[in-house]
Scaffold this motif. Structure first.
Motif, PDB file in Angstrom:
ATOM      1  N   UNK A   1       0.834  -1.205   0.000  1.00 14.94           N
ATOM      2  CA  UNK A   1       0.000   0.000   0.000  1.00 14.94           C
ATOM      3  C   UNK A   1       0.873   1.261   0.000  1.00 14.94           C
ATOM      4  N   UNK A   2       2.052   1.179   0.639  1.00 19.03           N
ATOM      5  CA  UNK A   2       2.957   2.334   0.674  1.00 19.03           C
ATOM      6  C   UNK A   2       3.477   2.670  -0.721  1.00 19.03           C
ATOM      7  N   UNK A   3       3.646   1.665  -1.555  1.00 17.91           N
ATOM      8  CA  UNK A   3       4.116   1.901  -2.918  1.00 17.91           C
ATOM      9  C   UNK A   3       3.029   2.527  -3.789  1.00 17.91           C
ATOM     10  N   UNK A   4       1.779   2.265  -3.443  1.00 15.28           N
ATOM     11  CA  UNK A   4       0.663   2.790  -4.219  1.00 15.28           C
ATOM     12  C   UNK A   4       0.294   4.204  -3.777  1.00 15.28           C
ATOM     13  N   UNK A   5       0.564   4.545  -2.525  1.00 14.51           N
ATOM     14  CA  UNK A   5       0.146   5.845  -1.984  1.00 14.51           C
ATOM     15  C   UNK A   5       0.667   7.042  -2.801  1.00 14.51           C
ATOM     16  N   UNK A   6       1.952   7.060  -3.226  1.00 10.61           N
ATOM     17  CA  UNK A   6       2.416   8.192  -4.044  1.00 10.61           C
ATOM     18  C   UNK A   6       1.634   8.345  -5.350  1.00 10.61           C
ATOM     19  N   UNK A   7       1.187   7.221  -5.908  1.00 10.78           N
ATOM     20  CA  UNK A   7       0.393   7.264  -7.136  1.00 10.78           C
ATOM     21  C   UNK A   7      -0.942   7.955  -6.873  1.00 10.78           C
ATOM     22  N   UNK A   8      -1.566   7.615  -5.750  1.00 10.73           N
ATOM     23  CA  UNK A   8      -2.856   8.213  -5.399  1.00 10.73           C
ATOM     24  C   UNK A   8      -2.700   9.697  -5.084  1.00 10.73           C
ATOM     25  N   UNK A   9      -1.592  10.047  -4.428  1.00 13.22           N
ATOM     26  CA  UNK A   9      -1.332  11.459  -4.138  1.00 13.22           C
ATOM     27  C   UNK A   9      -1.156  12.254  -5.430  1.00 13.22           C
ATOM     28  N   UNK A  10      -0.516  11.648  -6.386  1.00 13.55           N
ATOM     29  CA  UNK A  10      -0.272  12.310  -7.666  1.00 13.55           C
ATOM     30  C   UNK A  10      -1.575  12.573  -8.416  1.00 13.55           C
ATOM     31  N   UNK A  11      -2.529  11.631  -8.259  1.00 13.09           N
ATOM     32  CA  UNK A  11      -3.827  11.785  -8.912  1.00 13.09           C
ATOM     33  C   UNK A  11      -4.753  12.702  -8.129  1.00 13.09           C
ATOM     34  N   UNK A  12      -4.409  12.963  -6.851  1.00 19.21           N
ATOM     35  CA  UNK A  12      -5.255  13.797  -6.008  1.00 19.21           C
ATOM     36  C   UNK A  12      -6.493  13.084  -5.505  1.00 19.21           C
ATOM     37  N   UNK A  13      -6.420  11.745  -5.375  1.00 19.78           N
ATOM     38  CA  UNK A  13      -7.590  10.961  -4.938  1.00 19.78           C
ATOM     39  C   UNK A  13      -7.255  10.108  -3.713  1.00 19.78           C
ATOM     40  N   UNK A  14      -6.229  10.485  -2.975  1.00 20.30           N
ATOM     41  CA  UNK A  14      -5.790   9.666  -1.839  1.00 20.30           C
ATOM     42  C   UNK A  14      -6.787   9.701  -0.681  1.00 20.30           C
ATOM     43  N   UNK A  15      -7.468  10.835  -0.501  1.00 25.06           N
ATOM     44  CA  UNK A  15      -8.380  10.982   0.634  1.00 25.06           C
ATOM     45  C   UNK A  15      -9.586  10.054   0.483  1.00 25.06           C
ATOM     46  N   UNK A  16      -9.841   9.243   1.507  1.00 21.53           N
ATOM     47  CA  UNK A  16     -10.989   8.339   1.502  1.00 21.53           C
ATOM     48  C   UNK A  16     -10.785   7.078   0.692  1.00 21.53           C
ATOM     49  N   UNK A  17      -9.620   6.936   0.057  1.00 19.93           N
ATOM     50  CA  UNK A  17      -9.339   5.758  -0.766  1.00 19.93           C
ATOM     51  C   UNK A  17      -8.714   4.662   0.087  1.00 19.93           C
ATOM     52  N   UNK A  18      -9.174   3.421  -0.097  1.00 20.73           N
ATOM     53  CA  UNK A  18      -8.615   2.286   0.640  1.00 20.73           C
ATOM     54  C   UNK A  18      -7.903   1.350  -0.325  1.00 20.73           C
ATOM     55  N   UNK A  19      -6.770   0.829   0.121  1.00 18.00           N
ATOM     56  CA  UNK A  19      -5.963  -0.078  -0.690  1.00 18.00           C
ATOM     57  C   UNK A  19      -5.855  -1.406   0.046  1.00 18.00           C
ATOM     58  N   UNK A  20      -6.256  -2.485  -0.621  1.00 15.60           N
ATOM     59  CA  UNK A  20      -6.177  -3.832  -0.046  1.00 15.60           C
ATOM     60  C   UNK A  20      -5.204  -4.664  -0.870  1.00 15.60           C
ATOM     61  N   UNK A  21      -3.930  -4.733  -0.438  1.00 18.48           N
ATOM     62  CA  UNK A  21      -2.925  -5.488  -1.212  1.00 18.48           C
ATOM     63  C   UNK A  21      -3.011  -6.982  -0.949  1.00 18.48           C
ATOM     64  N   UNK A  22      -2.536  -7.753  -1.923  1.00 18.68           N
ATOM     65  CA  UNK A  22      -2.458  -9.200  -1.786  1.00 18.68           C
ATOM     66  C   UNK A  22      -1.193  -9.705  -2.451  1.00 18.68           C
TER      67      UNK A  22
END
Length: 299
Positions: free
Chosen positions: A59-80
């Motif tokens: 999830x930490x690797x995906x967070x910068x991507x979400x920040x870049x898109x401006x959609x990090x707030x309220x978004x949940x990431x479930x890695x497997x």
């Protein structure tokens, strides 16, 4: 083991199950009032992105991507291990969706995407239709059992079915398990399975009533206990067989049917005891004192 020879007093034991069920129902109502249900994208507006990966991403690797898109707030990431699910509270537009795919492709070139989007009106309509489906099925059962048997059997059956369905919903609320369309399918399946098992015992009670001369409440209780004893092996064997199938489906099945399988497992456990310890004993309570024959008038 022969339940008949043991002369188990199911009617008396059912009092403890009533107490347990009432306690669980109260807990369920409290949890639903404060926590609600963890709706999936099927019932909640937003976008759900399922990503199949060739390597593990955190999830930490995906967070910068979400920040870049401006959609990090309220978004949940479930890695497997080889799969990741990203749930957005808002609906992604085409540009955001394309940019998300491009950014994650930089982390994993072989990643494949499945995007599901539900708008607010569709989510609301799906939720309403799911409630209607459960209510209509219960109404149909009431009509069927009332015609086939009598209203007391219908009331006992519906209380038992609603008990099973509600406790499954309560468990999902307490443990914040995801509620999707397959969950609704599981609830309807549990209702159908439970009524089938309940009807078997009711049919035996009705059959025994034809050949019994009931004078006291004790006679009626003995008839209910005998009827349950005559059918309990079938109920247990059927429940165990279906439970084993649902349990291994939960363990080995795909992600898309995991919540369906889990709901089935939970519902079968509640349904197994409600059929025996709630439905038939409740009919006994509603039946009241057996009708005594009026003494013949002297000629």
């Amino acid at each position: 083991m022969s339940f008949k020879k043991k002369n188990i007093d199911f009617v008396h034991i059912s009092k403890y199950f009533y107490i347990a069920s009432i306690a669980l129902t109260i807990i369920g109502i409290i949890c639903l009032s404060f926590l609600g249900l963890n709706y999936s994208v099927d019932f909640r507006a937003g976008s759900n992105v399922d990503i199949t990966l060739s390597k593990s991403l955190t999830a930490d690797e995906i967070k910068p991507v979400l920040d870049k898109l401006g959609v990090a707030e309220g978004t949940t990431v479930n890695p497997g291990a080889d799969r990741m699910t990203i749930r957005f509270t808002n609906v992604l537009n085409e540009d955001q969706e394309l940019q998300l795919k491009q950014e994650i492709a930089k982390l994993d070139e072989k990643a494949s995407f499945e995007v599901n989007t539900v708008d607010p009106e569709m989510a609301k309509e799906l939720a309403q239709n799911a409630i209607k489906a459960v209510l209509i099925s219960c109404l149909g059962i009431i009509i069927y059992v009332s015609i086939r048997f009598e209203w007391r059997f219908a009331v006992a059956a519906i209380v038992s079915l609603l008990h099973d369905a509600f406790l499954v919903i309560a468990v999902f609320s307490i443990f914040r398990l995801e509620v999707d369309l397959t969950f609704i399918t599981a609830v309807l399946t549990i209702i159908g399975y439970s009524i089938n098992d309940t009807i078997v015992i009711f049919d035996r009670i009705r059959e025994n009533l034809r050949f019994s001369k009931l004078k006291t409440r004790e006679d009626l209780a003995e008839l209910v206990n005998r009827s349950i004893s005559q059918t309990i092996k079938r109920s247990i064997y059927t429940a165990v067989t279906v439970f084993v199938a649902a349990f291994f489906l939960f363990l080995l099945g795909g992600e898309s049917i995991r919540m369906f399988s889990l709901a089935m497992v939970i519902g079968l456990l509640f349904g197994a005891y409600s059929t025996i310890f709630i439905a038939s004993p409740l009919w006994y309570v509603l039946k009241g004192d057996p009708k005594k024959k009026k003494p013949a008038k002297a000629s």
